[in-house]
Enzyme design. Structure first.
Site, PDB file in Angstrom:
ATOM      1  N   HIS A  53       0.870  -1.194  -0.037  1.00 11.76           N
ATOM      2  CA  HIS A  53      -0.120   0.139   0.022  1.00 11.76           C
ATOM      3  C   HIS A  53       0.914   1.106  -0.055  1.00 11.76           C
ATOM      4  CE1 HIS A  53       0.855   0.279   4.108  1.00 11.76           C
ATOM      5  NE2 HIS A  53       0.772  -0.919   4.481  1.00 11.76           N
TER       6      HIS A  53
HETATM    7  P1  TYD Z   1      -2.232  -3.686   7.321  1.00 13.55           P
HETATM    8  O1  TYD Z   1      -2.164  -2.307   6.718  1.00 13.55           O
HETATM    9  O2  TYD Z   1      -2.938  -4.719   6.355  1.00 13.55           O
HETATM   10  O3  TYD Z   1      -0.737  -4.130   7.704  1.00 13.55           O
HETATM   11  P2  TYD Z   1       0.485  -3.849   6.894  1.00 13.55           P
HETATM   12  O4  TYD Z   1       1.075  -2.507   6.969  1.00 13.55           O
HETATM   13  O5  TYD Z   1       1.484  -4.768   7.523  1.00 13.55           O
HETATM   14  O6  TYD Z   1       0.136  -4.681   5.473  1.00 13.55           O
HETATM   15  O7  TYD Z   1      -2.879  -3.713   8.802  1.00 13.55           O
HETATM   16  C1  TYD Z   1      -3.317  -5.015   9.348  1.00 13.55           C
HETATM   17  C2  TYD Z   1      -4.779  -4.555  10.155  1.00 13.55           C
HETATM   18  O8  TYD Z   1      -4.616  -3.795  11.193  1.00 13.55           O
HETATM   19  C3  TYD Z   1      -5.820  -4.086   9.227  1.00 13.55           C
HETATM   20  O9  TYD Z   1      -7.024  -4.266   9.621  1.00 13.55           O
HETATM   21  C4  TYD Z   1      -5.715  -2.426   9.738  1.00 13.55           C
HETATM   22  C5  TYD Z   1      -5.241  -2.779  11.143  1.00 13.55           C
HETATM   23  N1  TYD Z   1      -4.636  -1.601  11.607  1.00 13.55           N
HETATM   24  C6  TYD Z   1      -5.009  -0.888  12.772  1.00 13.55           C
HETATM   25  O10 TYD Z   1      -6.055  -0.988  13.030  1.00 13.55           O
HETATM   26  N2  TYD Z   1      -4.326   0.266  13.224  1.00 13.55           N
HETATM   27  C7  TYD Z   1      -3.014   0.484  12.508  1.00 13.55           C
HETATM   28  O11 TYD Z   1      -2.319   1.328  13.144  1.00 13.55           O
HETATM   29  C8  TYD Z   1      -2.540  -0.351  11.641  1.00 13.55           C
HETATM   30  C9  TYD Z   1      -1.179  -0.038  10.971  1.00 13.55           C
HETATM   31  C10 TYD Z   1      -3.089  -1.420  11.174  1.00 13.55           C
END
Ligand code: TYD
Length: 135
Positions: A53
């Site tokens: 992302h």
């Molecule tokens: P995600 O963005 O998929 O993680 P990565 O950056 O490792 O790909 O996040 C995983 C899950 O955690 C998603 O449901 C969003 C949630 N999340 C939060 O609730 N708060 C946060 O600060 C972060 C970074 C993720």
């Protein structure tokens, strides 16, 4: 528009003595923004890919607190891979940069210093949306 050349490795101050090492990240001084949120990735199964992302406004610095992993960044044109393997270094990623995290070693921990609270609306989660965002 930001490019991958706006990403940079930050070398944190390291206080070393017989008891071990201590590194410091202060808002503004060590990272170029105020730290509003900290999160960390851990217990990562082998072969996992994280990230995938970009952010519209949130700035982040990634630190391999333990073990190592690769951070692959892409600005829509240029690509670069940083291998993070030191708890005293961080990779600053500005806005509008697509990132994936790969090649985590067993027990690796990725600490992230973010400039904003979590807001799903700040995420660009498809490459199609990313390419139209950077235009
Ligand atoms: P995600 O963005 O998929 O993680 P990565 O950056 O490792 O790909 O996040 C995983 C899950 O955690 C998603 O449901 C969003 C949630 N999340 C939060 O609730 N708060 C946060 O600060 C972060 C970074 C993720």
């Amino acid at each position: 528009m930001t490019t991958i050349n706006d990403s940079k490795i930050i070398e944190f101050k390291k206080m070393c003595d017989r008891r071990g090492n201590l590194s410091i990240a202060e808002s503004i001084f060590d990272v170029p923004y105020s730290i509003e949120r900290v999160y960390w990735l851990y217990d990562i199964p082998g072969g996992s890919m994280r990230g995938g992302h970009a952010h519209k406004e949130c700035l982040e610095t990634l630190i391999a607190i333990s073990g190592s992993f690769d951070v692959n960044i892409w600005d829509g044109k240029m690509k670069r891979t940083f291998h993070l393997d030191s708890a005293s270094k961080g990779l600053f990623i500005p806005t509008g940069i697509w990132r994936t995290l790969t090649n985590f070693t067993s027990g690796a921990v990725c600490l992230v210093l973010a400039s904003q609270k979590y807001d799903e609306a700040d995420y660009i989660r498809t490459q199609k949306e990313f390419l139209s965002f950077i235009k």
